[in-house]
Design a protein around this motif. Structure first.
Motif, short mmCIF file in Angstrom:
data_model
loop_
_atom_site.label_atom_id
_atom_site.label_comp_id
_atom_site.label_asym_id
_atom_site.label_seq_id
_atom_site.Cartn_x
_atom_site.Cartn_y
_atom_site.Cartn_z
N GLY A 203 19.67 37.36 48.93
CA GLY A 203 19.38 38.32 49.97
C GLY A 203 18.32 39.35 49.66
O GLY A 203 17.98 40.15 50.52
N ALA A 204 17.79 39.36 48.44
CA ALA A 204 16.78 40.36 48.09
C ALA A 204 15.91 39.82 46.98
O ALA A 204 16.37 39.10 46.11
N ASN A 205 14.64 40.19 47.01
CA ASN A 205 13.77 39.79 45.91
C ASN A 205 13.49 40.94 44.95
O ASN A 205 12.82 40.78 43.96
N THR B 288 9.14 34.95 45.61
CA THR B 288 10.40 34.77 46.34
C THR B 288 10.47 35.77 47.49
O THR B 288 9.91 36.86 47.42
N GLN B 289 11.14 35.40 48.54
CA GLN B 289 11.28 36.26 49.71
C GLN B 289 12.69 36.83 49.86
O GLN B 289 12.84 37.96 50.32
N HIS B 290 13.71 36.06 49.49
CA HIS B 290 15.09 36.48 49.75
C HIS B 290 16.03 36.20 48.58
O HIS B 290 17.24 36.06 48.77
N SER B 291 15.48 36.09 47.38
CA SER B 291 16.32 35.81 46.22
C SER B 291 15.58 36.23 44.95
O SER B 291 14.38 36.50 44.97
#
Length: 139
Positions: free
Chosen positions: A113-115, A36-39
């Motif tokens: 917004g964050a992995n 994952t890049q953003h979750s």
């Protein structure tokens, strides 16, 4: 395509060092280590009467109740939620979940917004002997 079957997860059992009712089985089905890049996601189960433990997360979280009935506390607010309900937990706001039903509660949390997520609990968890869960070390 990356997929995860929630019915086939390998769960880790966590218990509060000084509170046996702070008890869950949990894992992180999707996070940076899985691509994952953003979750990221967390999946956990609570037995009747057990609670997850008051903590904060480094990212906003949406909690989807898959099964059961839980009391969710977010900041100073408390409410009963059941299967099919989504609860919003803002970034760094203390929160907890307690199973108030008669069967196992199953919950899927979505972090946006964050992995990499850092959860800081009020109490120490066993078997990790820490009150911090960092997804950079999971996976």
């Amino acid at each position: 395509m990356t997929t995860v079957n929630l019915n086939q997860l390998e769960l880790t059992e966590f218990t509060g060092k000084d509170n046996p009712k702070q008890h869950c089985r949990a894992t992180f089905p999707m996070l940076g280590a899985h691509g994952t890049q953003h979750s990221a996601t967390v999946y956990f189960e609570l037995e009747p009467g057990d609670n997850l433990g008051r903590h904060t997360d480094s990212a906003e979280e949406l909690l989807l109740i898959l099964e059961g009935e839980v009391e969710v506390s977010v900041g100073e607010e408390k409410g009963k939620v059941s299967q099919g309900t989504i609860a919003l937990v803002p970034k760094m706001v203390p929160h907890d979940l307690r199973n108030i039903g008669s069967k196992t509660a199953r919950v899927l949390g979505f972090f946006g917004g964050a992995n990499n997520i850092v959860a800081t609990f009020d109490e120490t968890f066993l078997p990790i002997h820490s009150n911090v869960v960092d997804t950079a070390q999971a996976g």
